[in-house]
Design an enzyme around this catalytic site. Structure first.
Site, PDB file in Angstrom:
ATOM      1  N   ARG A  23       0.896  -0.945   0.039  1.00 29.98           N
ATOM      2  CA  ARG A  23       0.114  -0.051  -0.213  1.00 29.98           C
ATOM      3  C   ARG A  23       0.898   1.248   0.409  1.00 29.98           C
ATOM      4  NH1 ARG A  23      -1.989  -3.589   3.125  1.00 29.98           N
ATOM      5  NH2 ARG A  23      -4.433  -4.309   2.991  1.00 29.98           N
ATOM      6  N   LYS A  50      -2.415  -2.173   7.651  1.00 28.52           N
ATOM      7  CA  LYS A  50      -4.498  -2.083   7.696  1.00 28.52           C
ATOM      8  C   LYS A  50      -4.316  -3.276   8.715  1.00 28.52           C
ATOM      9  CE  LYS A  50      -7.602  -1.582   4.732  1.00 28.52           C
ATOM     10  NZ  LYS A  50      -8.743  -1.874   3.672  1.00 28.52           N
ATOM     11  N   HIS A 112      -3.681   2.693  -5.537  1.00 29.72           N
ATOM     12  CA  HIS A 112      -3.521   0.800  -5.171  1.00 29.72           C
ATOM     13  C   HIS A 112      -4.165   0.368  -5.940  1.00 29.72           C
ATOM     14  CE1 HIS A 112      -5.491  -0.964  -1.934  1.00 29.72           C
ATOM     15  NE2 HIS A 112      -6.305  -1.488  -2.401  1.00 29.72           N
ATOM     16  N   ARG A 115      -2.271  -2.361  -7.283  1.00 27.80           N
ATOM     17  CA  ARG A 115      -2.438  -4.148  -6.678  1.00 27.80           C
ATOM     18  C   ARG A 115      -3.367  -5.441  -7.206  1.00 27.80           C
ATOM     19  NH1 ARG A 115      -1.275  -4.666  -0.573  1.00 27.80           N
ATOM     20  NH2 ARG A 115      -2.664  -5.039  -0.452  1.00 27.80           N
ATOM     21  N   HIS A 138      -2.884  -9.787   2.720  1.00 27.23           N
ATOM     22  CA  HIS A 138      -4.746  -9.676   3.176  1.00 27.23           C
ATOM     23  C   HIS A 138      -4.801 -11.306   3.708  1.00 27.23           C
ATOM     24  CE1 HIS A 138      -6.004  -8.100  -1.210  1.00 27.23           C
ATOM     25  NE2 HIS A 138      -5.780  -6.712   0.585  1.00 27.23           N
ATOM     26  N   TYR A 148      -5.999 -22.298  11.418  1.00 32.74           N
ATOM     27  CA  TYR A 148      -5.307 -23.068  11.714  1.00 32.74           C
ATOM     28  C   TYR A 148      -4.140 -22.958  10.363  1.00 32.74           C
ATOM     29  CZ  TYR A 148      -7.772 -25.709  14.967  1.00 32.74           C
ATOM     30  OH  TYR A 148      -8.484 -25.706  15.578  1.00 32.74           O
TER      31      TYR A 148
END
Length: 179
Positions: A23, A50, A112, A115, A138, A148
């Site tokens: 970012r 973020k 942005h 991305r 993310h 997990y």
């Protein structure tokens, strides 16, 4: 971008943002203490992310070249991409976007958006979608899987980010896609 009349620091910040799929705010706030040139890693602390989770970014040869230029220009203490008029502060929030506008990308591109471009091309090129998502910082939305599944996919991300940098470099040089 390569030929655009843009301040060296701003151009470097834009290129670094594109090469790392980070970012723009993470890039603008990057400090030298986060960079390990020897290991070719940029470790962004949780408080600057973020999602408030630390993030490690593998650095391509091209990203390292930008860092080396910034080190020559500004030294290796403090901000990697300092403000042009106020070097003790990061580049302002709109500096990179307005630079894109000046070179003809008004209403055509945003920082942005690079991305999304990275994600689209990496997915279409067959890279592991989980590795791509980790590169974009993310996190898993499925709570059970997230509990997990903690892999960072670093070996694949290192390979992917060098591939991405080579791909962009080949496009810039007019050679089409990289292999």
């Amino acid at each position: 971008l390569a030929a655009g009349d843009i301040h060296t620091t701003t151009k470097g910040a834009i290129q670094f943002t594109i090469l790392t799929a980070a970012r723009s705010g993470e890039v603008r706030g990057a400090i030298w203490k986060e960079i390990d040139l020897e290991k070719r890693l940029w470790s962004i602390p949780a408080e600057r992310m973020k999602m408030r989770s630390p993030h490690t970014v593998p650095l391509s040869q091209q990203a390292l070249a930008i860092l080396n230029r910034m080190k020559i220009l500004h030294g290796d203490g403090g901000l990697v991409f300092p403000g042009i008029h106020y070097p003790e502060k990061p580049l302002s929030e709109n500096t990179m976007l307005y630079a894109l506008y000046r070179i003809g990308y008004h209403s055509k591109a945003t920082m942005h958006g690079f991305r999304a471009l990275f994600s689209t091309i990496a997915n279409e090129s067959g890279f592991n979608p989980d590795a791509i998502e980790r590169q974009l910082a993310h996190r898993e939305k499925n709570a059970v899987r997230a509990a997990y599944h903690r892999s960072e996919y670093m070996p694949e991300r290192i390979k992917m980010m060098q591939w991405w940098a080579d791909y962009l470099q080949n496009l810039e040089r007019g050679r089409g896609e990289s292999t």
